[in-house]
Write a protein that holds these residues in place. Structure first.
Motif, short mmCIF file in Angstrom:
data_model
loop_
_atom_site.label_atom_id
_atom_site.label_comp_id
_atom_site.label_asym_id
_atom_site.label_seq_id
_atom_site.Cartn_x
_atom_site.Cartn_y
_atom_site.Cartn_z
N TYR A 75 0.78 -1.23 -0.03
CA TYR A 75 0.13 0.15 0.02
C TYR A 75 0.82 1.22 0.01
O TYR A 75 0.37 2.27 -0.70
CB TYR A 75 -1.14 0.05 1.28
N SER A 78 1.84 2.17 -3.38
CA SER A 78 0.86 2.72 -4.13
C SER A 78 0.78 4.42 -3.61
O SER A 78 0.50 4.97 -4.64
CB SER A 78 -0.44 1.97 -3.94
N VAL B 190 -14.07 0.87 2.64
CA VAL B 190 -12.81 0.01 2.93
C VAL B 190 -12.95 -1.21 3.66
O VAL B 190 -12.52 -2.28 2.87
CB VAL B 190 -11.77 0.86 3.97
N GLY B 193 -14.96 -3.06 0.52
CA GLY B 193 -13.98 -3.42 -0.29
C GLY B 193 -12.83 -4.49 0.09
O GLY B 193 -12.62 -5.28 -0.77
N ARG B 199 -6.62 -8.07 -1.72
CA ARG B 199 -5.30 -7.87 -2.50
C ARG B 199 -5.62 -6.55 -3.15
O ARG B 199 -4.54 -5.75 -3.41
CB ARG B 199 -5.24 -9.02 -3.48
N ARG B 200 -6.52 -6.51 -3.86
CA ARG B 200 -6.90 -5.30 -4.80
C ARG B 200 -6.74 -4.06 -3.86
O ARG B 200 -6.17 -2.86 -4.48
CB ARG B 200 -8.39 -5.17 -5.46
N MET B 201 -7.36 -3.89 -2.86
CA MET B 201 -7.33 -2.79 -1.76
C MET B 201 -5.89 -2.47 -1.63
O MET B 201 -5.77 -1.16 -1.51
CB MET B 201 -8.27 -3.29 -0.50
N ARG B 202 -4.71 -3.21 -1.35
CA ARG B 202 -3.57 -3.24 -0.86
C ARG B 202 -2.98 -2.43 -2.01
O ARG B 202 -2.33 -1.52 -1.90
CB ARG B 202 -2.95 -4.27 -0.23
N ALA B 203 -3.47 -3.01 -3.41
CA ALA B 203 -2.81 -2.53 -4.32
C ALA B 203 -3.17 -0.87 -4.84
O ALA B 203 -2.43 -0.32 -5.18
CB ALA B 203 -3.17 -3.31 -5.67
N ILE B 204 -4.54 -0.56 -4.35
CA ILE B 204 -4.73 0.77 -4.57
C ILE B 204 -4.20 1.70 -3.55
O ILE B 204 -4.56 2.66 -3.73
CB ILE B 204 -6.23 0.85 -5.13
N GLY B 205 -3.62 0.92 -2.46
CA GLY B 205 -3.02 1.87 -1.44
C GLY B 205 -3.61 1.80 0.06
O GLY B 205 -3.42 2.74 0.66
N PHE B 206 -4.44 0.68 0.02
CA PHE B 206 -5.15 0.89 1.65
C PHE B 206 -4.38 -0.03 2.51
O PHE B 206 -4.06 -1.44 2.12
CB PHE B 206 -6.34 0.29 1.41
N PRO B 207 -3.98 0.25 3.56
CA PRO B 207 -3.42 -0.73 4.62
C PRO B 207 -4.54 -1.37 5.40
O PRO B 207 -5.12 -0.98 6.17
CB PRO B 207 -2.70 0.36 5.64
N ARG B 210 -5.49 -2.63 9.36
CA ARG B 210 -5.83 -1.66 10.40
C ARG B 210 -7.27 -1.49 10.45
O ARG B 210 -7.74 -1.09 11.54
CB ARG B 210 -4.95 -0.43 10.51
N TYR B 211 -7.80 -1.25 9.25
CA TYR B 211 -9.24 -0.81 9.29
C TYR B 211 -10.15 -2.11 9.71
O TYR B 211 -11.07 -2.08 10.44
CB TYR B 211 -9.73 -0.53 7.57
#
Lengths: 255, 331
Positions: A75, A78, B190, B193, B199-207, B210-211
């Motif tokens: 992340y 990104s 989040v 998603g 996996r996609r969530m992490r790829a678009i920039g979400f950690p 923690r959520y």
């Protein structure tokens, strides 16, 4: 010479006895569309995995925009501006097209520990998402559930989501996979537009597309980069022709 | 989400109205059992609503959710036993402890997925269960009677059964409203998603971790509050509050009512617990009609009827009862 955006230095990765990446080095200057080609099993997917952070290299370094990202989680890469599209379509199938892209916008709009206001009503997310959809030719499909899109539209949405993260560089993992000739032609036209604005690393099987679009090409065989150069140089490179033995027409056809 | 008059909305409105009228009905027929039954239903509906937040919206199938019921209940029971009966102390403490336990369980279990996640949450719940069993000072296996319900300095009297029922109902409605706000917020996007494609969530920039952890803690705290209410309702705590079959019941309520639906867990809780009470009665009446004499033992087989009913819902109504109601409009 433009500044170097992506710098891969001597990256190696072994899985058991199989060497998937062997001392791979690659420099992509800002503004370039760099294509990576290679036969099946050449280690393209492993290389992408190391760039996005899903696979950690055994040795070597990856630098992006002057930061060492070798050990950075996915992340954070990104967040630095490295966006990828997936070879096998990887979307939020149970959400609408616009929701998918809005999530990508949200990922780069501060933290998401915001529990109260309805996200679907926030223009700061919806407007950039709509813009990214318009950019990739999906504006009219914004409210359709993703599960109802055609395969070609899924690939377009993949790119729209990558764009929505406001990237500095796009990693496109076989964006043409499974596309018909007409859809491919449309995507090539889109990529030609995008390359004016973005640095792109394109991994692709479709040689026609690669030779039409790429500024430079690297050829990966058995985990090693056997050649890097302009399309004309790659076409006449004897080592490349040998690697594509049996399907050498593939390269020759585009002379 | 603009309200329209559909079969589903009409049903939910009727259900909520009916829940508000339960005390009136209880007074009218002069029977306190109905009020007590529905107090329990409403409390477990709160617990099921909290489970739905992580399971229905977040895709985290926790098989240890009853642990927070127990935690909330024991916080009240132990404090009351030690002489601290103020609700202003008991309730916040119960929430904090429930949240802390959810935090620890979440940190260790949310790195896994699917069956592993189910097994780890179950294992933690069993550990907490056996901790309760080993608390000799607080009744161990036999449990502990609470002699005074939580005191709120004359503000509200929880010993009044009608007042207590309405308090539980208001907390249920509040929990549903809270879940509604959460799932439609950025945070909720989040969470959903991440259920859909982590996996996609992490790829678009979400950690995402923690959520998901924060969501797990919120659900644990809401369920802890349900435990606080349950202890006050029964005036009693025991390890049975958090037996693993109770966790299973909560999952059944969510699935039966409708996963990822706001009112689904409430519908499921009402359906399951009313059937649990009504089926033995129906069977004994039917038995008398068919055989001509009392067949008292027949009613012990009520689960033989409930089982296939659950099976039918799971097989043919993927969205549970609420999904079935929603499909009426299209049908």
């Amino acid at each position: 010479m433009a500044e170097t955006l992506l710098h891969i230095e001597g990256v190696s990765k072994r899985f058991g006895g199989v060497t998937a990446s062997e001392n791979v080095s690659l420099v992509v200057p800002a503004g370039e569309l760099h294509a990576i080609i290679g036969p099946n099993g050449a280690g393209k997917t492993t290389l992408i995995g190391q760039l996005t952070g899903e696979i950690t290299p055994d040795a070597g370094h990856i630098r992006f925009a002057d930061a060492d990202i070798t050990a950075l989680p996915t992340y954070q890469r990104s967040t630095l501006g490295l966006a990828r599209s997936f070879q096998i379509t990887s979307l939020f199938l149970d959400m609408s097209v616009l929701d998918n892209v809005a999530l990508a916008v949200q990922a780069h709009d501060g933290h998401s520990f915001r529990f109260w206001r309805p996200a679907r009503k926030q223009e700061s997310l919806r407007a950039p998402a709509r813009a990214a959809l318009a950019r990739s030719g999906l504006a009219s499909r914004a409210d359709v559930p993703v599960a109802d899109l055609s395969h070609g539209e899924h690939r377009q949405l993949e790119i729209a989501m990558a764009l929505a993260t406001r990237p500095r560089m796009l990693l496109l993992d076989e964006p043409m996979a499974g596309m018909g000739p007409e859809e491919s032609a449309r995507l090539v036209a889109l990529l030609r537009e995008l390359k004016k604005e973005y640095t792109i690393l394109l991994i692709e099987h479709d040689m026609e597309a690669v030779f039409a679009l790429a500024d430079r090409i690297s050829v990966l065989v058995y985990g090693r980069v056997i050649a890097t150069g302009k399309p004309d140089e790659i076409r006449v490179n004897p080592e490349v022709r040998r690697a594509y033995l049996g399907e050498k027409d593939v390269v020759a056809r585009h002379v | 989400m603009t309200p329209h008059l559909t079969a589903r909305n009409a049903f939910i409105a009727a259900l909520v109205l009916a829940l508000f009228l339960v005390p009136v009905y209880a007074v009218w027929i002069g029977n306190n059992f109905v009020l007590s039954l529905f107090t329990r239903i409403v409390i477990l509906a709160i617990a099921a609503t909290s489970l739905n937040l992580i399971m229905g919206y977040g895709g985290m199938v926790s098989f240890g959710h009853a642990a927070y019921l127990g935690t909330g209940g024991y916080a009240v029971g132990i404090l009351a036993f030690e002489g601290v009966t103020s609700g202003f102390v008991q309730w916040p403490l119960a929430l904090v402890v429930s949240g802390a336990i959810a935090f620890v369980i979440g940190i260790l279990s949310l790195r896994t997925r699917g069956v592993y996640f189910i097994m780890i949450t179950l294992a933690f719940a069993q550990m907490i269960y056996y901790v309760a069993v080993s608390l000799n000072r607080y009744g161990a296996d036999d449990g502990l009677t609470i002699y005074r319900r939580s005191q709120f300095g004359g503000l509200i009297n929880l010993s009044n059964k009608t007042v207590f029922y309405y308090l539980c109902l208001v907390i249920l409605m509040g929990s549903i409203y809270l879940v509604w706000r959460i799932v439609n917020s950025r945070f909720g996007m989040v969470i959903q998603g991440s259920r859909s494609n982590d996996r996609r969530m992490r790829a678009i920039g979400f950690p995402t971790f923690r959520y998901r952890l924060a969501c797990f803690v919120i659900a644990g705290m809401i369920c802890g509050l349900a435990g606080v209410l349950l202890a006050n309702h029964t005036d009693f705590i025991s390890p049975a509050m958090m037996h693993w079959t109770r966790s299973g019941d909560l999952i059944v309520m969510v699935v039966l009512g409708g996963m990822g639906s706001l009112f689904g867990p409430t519908i499921g809780a009402v359906a399951l617990l009313v059937l649990e009470e009504a089926l033995p009665y129906v069977i004994s009446v039917a038995g008398r009609v068919v055989t001509g004499h009392d067949v008292a033992t027949a009613k012990e087989y009520w689960q033989l009827i409930l089982g296939p009913m659950l099976l039918l819902v799971v097989l043919f109504a993927r969205g549970g009862i609420d999904g079935l109601l929603a499909s009426l409009r299209r049908g």
